[in-house]
Every structure is written in structure tokens, then in C-alpha cells.
Design an enzyme around this catalytic site. Structure first.
Site, PDB file in Angstrom:
ATOM      1  N   LYS A  81       0.637  -1.188  -0.094  1.00 50.38           N
ATOM      2  CA  LYS A  81       0.094   0.092  -0.028  1.00 50.38           C
ATOM      3  C   LYS A  81       0.808   1.266   0.004  1.00 50.38           C
ATOM      4  CE  LYS A  81      -4.376  -1.331   0.438  1.00 50.38           C
ATOM      5  NZ  LYS A  81      -5.396  -0.985  -0.569  1.00 50.38           N
ATOM      6  N   SER A  90      -8.682  -0.577   6.540  1.00 48.34           N
ATOM      7  CA  SER A  90      -8.740  -1.533   7.300  1.00 48.34           C
ATOM      8  C   SER A  90      -7.530  -1.612   8.015  1.00 48.34           C
ATOM      9  CB  SER A  90      -9.215  -2.789   6.916  1.00 48.34           C
ATOM     10  OG  SER A  90      -8.270  -3.513   5.834  1.00 48.34           O
ATOM     11  N   GLU A 127      -9.338 -13.710  -4.095  1.00 48.29           N
ATOM     12  CA  GLU A 127     -10.081 -13.102  -2.844  1.00 48.29           C
ATOM     13  C   GLU A 127     -10.573 -14.264  -1.692  1.00 48.29           C
ATOM     14  OE1 GLU A 127     -13.409 -10.002  -4.560  1.00 48.29           O
ATOM     15  OE2 GLU A 127     -13.557 -12.002  -5.381  1.00 48.29           O
ATOM     16  N   GLY A 169     -15.788 -13.518   0.862  1.00 49.65           N
ATOM     17  CA  GLY A 169     -15.950 -12.041   0.418  1.00 49.65           C
ATOM     18  C   GLY A 169     -15.590 -12.091  -1.100  1.00 49.65           C
ATOM     19  N   ASP A 183     -17.042 -10.781  -3.853  1.00 48.17           N
ATOM     20  CA  ASP A 183     -17.801  -9.685  -4.599  1.00 48.17           C
ATOM     21  C   ASP A 183     -16.945  -9.631  -5.957  1.00 48.17           C
ATOM     22  OD1 ASP A 183     -16.061  -6.865  -4.159  1.00 48.17           O
ATOM     23  OD2 ASP A 183     -15.814  -8.387  -2.728  1.00 48.17           O
ATOM     24  N   SER A 197       1.196  -9.659  -0.500  1.00 52.22           N
ATOM     25  CA  SER A 197       1.027  -8.181  -0.270  1.00 52.22           C
ATOM     26  C   SER A 197       1.272  -7.427   0.950  1.00 52.22           C
ATOM     27  CB  SER A 197      -0.721  -8.008  -0.501  1.00 52.22           C
ATOM     28  OG  SER A 197      -1.494  -8.876   0.476  1.00 52.22           O
TER      29      SER A 197
END
Length: 329
Positions: free
Chosen positions: A56, A81, A207, A211, A213, A307
Site C-alpha cells: 500500500k 482496514s 479473494e 468475500g 464480490d 501483499s
């Protein structure tokens, strides 16, 4: 590039220039045990060793470095989060601007402490009953600050793509690439880099099963919104993809896969025991899919993006002690 235009590989290159001397060039690791286990040549891009503990930082610094003088004086608002929160807070400190971060009440303590430690103001909300995006927009409007979302922003996506650019630069062309996926910023940036550097590479977002989606969105052709998923992969507890990330995911990915929490625990245990690295559950998504999804990767060159590595040590110890039989295989 306008705020609504899809980023390109040229934007990844520009982000790499902004990040030079700021982001770590994280190591690419190998494991003979993993190669034998999967029957493939596997390379791991270790963003768990990035500044602030995750990929990030790349997207956060990429975005904040483009602020005008007025924007820097007013500061930045973000919602996260945990990993985007830390990345924005650190980037804001490096660039000399105030930061306000909206974080869920159940954020791991290590992520909350780090965000405050970087000097950011933290605003707490309930991820199961409140809308973090609405809170962020309200704070930005009231304070005159610039809102930088965790994934659906062209400069953020471009910054995240620099990790995969480095992976291909070091490892060469790959046949498969597995990337953790929440809101889609990392995998979107990865797709921009992979398509430019290894056009034949098959790219998969991964994912948590609870979750999925993004998987539903990819397969239905439109963005699907879900309730906040309950999973140990707290970095992927997103409810929907962004408009920018969905457009890139739909255009570039071979598919979106899922991994169970049990498979993530197995991956954490393997990383700790065999590779001696700390990886948070979300960071294990790519490897869990490479190991369990049943794709024909034998004999192929496989890339896995790890990640992040931000996890509370007490929780980490609990997960490492989970018996293999209980966590699945």
C-alpha cells in the site's frame, strides 16, 4: 490523465519515478520446497517487506506526491482496514502534510498503533453498521482535505503496479501471476504491468471465499456489492470493486479465484516454517490459490505477490498453532 481515466503502463512508469528512493525494492524469493509442492517454478514478490509493511505504500506515496501545495497544506483523508491507513500516514509524514484516517473498530492493534505512530489522526467507525466511504467524504468536505481511497484512484493503481514491474524485471516473463484482491487496486496495477511486460501471462485475482464480490462481478459483468465479509483476511474485507479497478479487472484478468480461511492458515504456516517470513492472512491469498485452485501450473513459471505482513503477534501465534487437520488442506 484525468481523475476518471483508466491508468496505463505509462502511468506505472511515472509512479516508479515518483517512488524512486522512497519505496523499497522488495526481494523476490524462491523456495525449493514450494517448487516441489506445486511442480512449478514459483517466484514470490515480498511486499510484506515494503515500508509500512505492505504494498500500500506504493500507491499512497504515488498519489500524495502529486498533491499541489494547497492540497499538502490542507492534508489528506483516507479510509482503510489498516494497510492503506499506515501507508497514507507514513507518506503524509514524509511529505509534511496532516492525515486523517477512518479505521474500523476491530482493526488489528498493530495496524492502529502504527497509523497513530506515523502521526495520523484516527477516526474509528463500525465496519458492520457504518459506511466508511461516506464518513471519509464528510470529513474531507468539512476539513477541506483531499480524499484518497484505498484502491479506486488512478495514481494509487499506478503505484501498486510498480511491484509487479519489479517482479518481471527481476524474474523475467511468467506464465501465471496470482495476486491478492480486495478492492482491486493491487491486481489492477499488476495487470497493467504484466500485460506490458509479459502479454501471454495469465493473471488471477484472489479473494477470500467469504468475500467473493470481485469474482461475482467479473463473472456477471457488473459490479456486485456484498455485505462486509467475515474472514481472517481483514485486508480484503471490501464490499465491492471500484469503477476503475473493475474496468481493468474485467479487461485483463483470466479469472478471479477464492481461498478459504483454512487455506490461508496453511499458507501462513508454510511461509513461517519453510521461508521464514511473516505474512498476514490477506497476503497469503495468491499462494493459497496457486496451491489449491487446481489450475494447470505444473512445469510453468508462476509469480505470487505477497501483499503484506501486518498482523498482531498474538493473533499470528494463534493461527500458527492451528493444527493442519483443523485448517484443511
Amino acid at each position: 490523465m484525468t481523475a476518471t481515466a483508466l491508468p496505463t503502463y505509462d502511468d506505472v512508469l511515472a509512479a516508479a519515478h515518483r517512488l524512486a528512493g522512497q519505496a523499497h525494492r522488495t526481494p523476490v524469493l524462491r523456495s525449493t520446497f514450494v517448487d516441489a509442492l506445486l511442480g512449478a517454478e514459483v517466484v514470490f514478490k515480498c511486499e510484506n517487506l515494503q515500508r509500512s509493511g505492505s504494498f500500500k505504500f506504493r500507491g499512497a506515496f504515488s498519489a500524495l506526491a502529486r498533491f499541489t501545495g494547497a492540497q499538502r497544506r490542507a492534508g489528506v483523508v483516507a479510509f482503510s482496514s489498516g494497510n492503506h491507513a499506515q501507508a497514507i500516514a507514513l507518506s503524509a509524514r514524509l511529505l509534511g502534510m496532516p492525515a486523517t484516517i477512518v479505521m474500523p473498530h476491530d482493526t488489528p492493534a498493530i495496524k492502529l498503533a502504527a497509523t497513530r505512530g506515523y502521526g495520523a489522526e484516527v477516526v474509528i467507525y463500525d465496519r458492520f453498521t457504518e459506511d466508511r466511504e461516506a464518513i471519509g467524504r464528510t470529513l474531507a468536505s468539512e476539513r477541506g482535505q483531499t480524499l484518497i481511497p484505498p484502491f479506486d484512484h488512478p495514481d494509487v493503481i499506478a503505484g501498486q503496479g510498480t511491484a509487479t514491474r519489479e517482479l518481471f524485471d527481476e524474474a523475467g516473463p511468467l506464465d501465471y501471476l496470482f495476486v491478492p484482491m480486495g478492492g482491486g487496486g493491487l491486481v489492477s496495477g499488476a495487470a497493467l504491468a504484466a500485460r506490458a511486460l509479459a502479454p501471454a501471462c495469465k493473471i488471477y485475482g484472489v479473494e477470500p471465499l467469504a468475500g467473493n464480490d470481485g469474482q461475482q462481478s467479473f463473472r456477471s459483468g457488473s459490479i456486485v456489492h456484498i455485505e462486509t465479509p467475515r474472514t481472517i483476511a481483514d485486508g480484503a474485507q471490501t464490499q465491492h470493486l471500484g469503477h476503475l479497478t473493475f474496468a481493468i479487472v474485467r479487461r485483463e484478468l483470466a479469472d478471479v479465484l477464492t481461498a478459504t480461511d483454512a487455506q490461508l492458515i496453511l499458507a501462513m504456516q508454510l511461509f513461517a516454517e519453510r521461508m521464514k517470513i511473516v505474512v498476514e492472512p490477506t497476503g497469503c491469498l495468491g499462494f493459497a490459490a496457486a496451491r489449491h485452485a487446481g489450475l494447470p501450473i505444473q512445469g510453468k513459471r508462476v509469480g505470487v505477490v505477497i501483499s503484506g505482513g501486518n498482523i498482531d503477534l498474538v493473533r499470528y501465534a494463534e493461527l500458527l498453532r492451528t493444527p493442519a487437520a483443523a485448517s484443511g488442506s
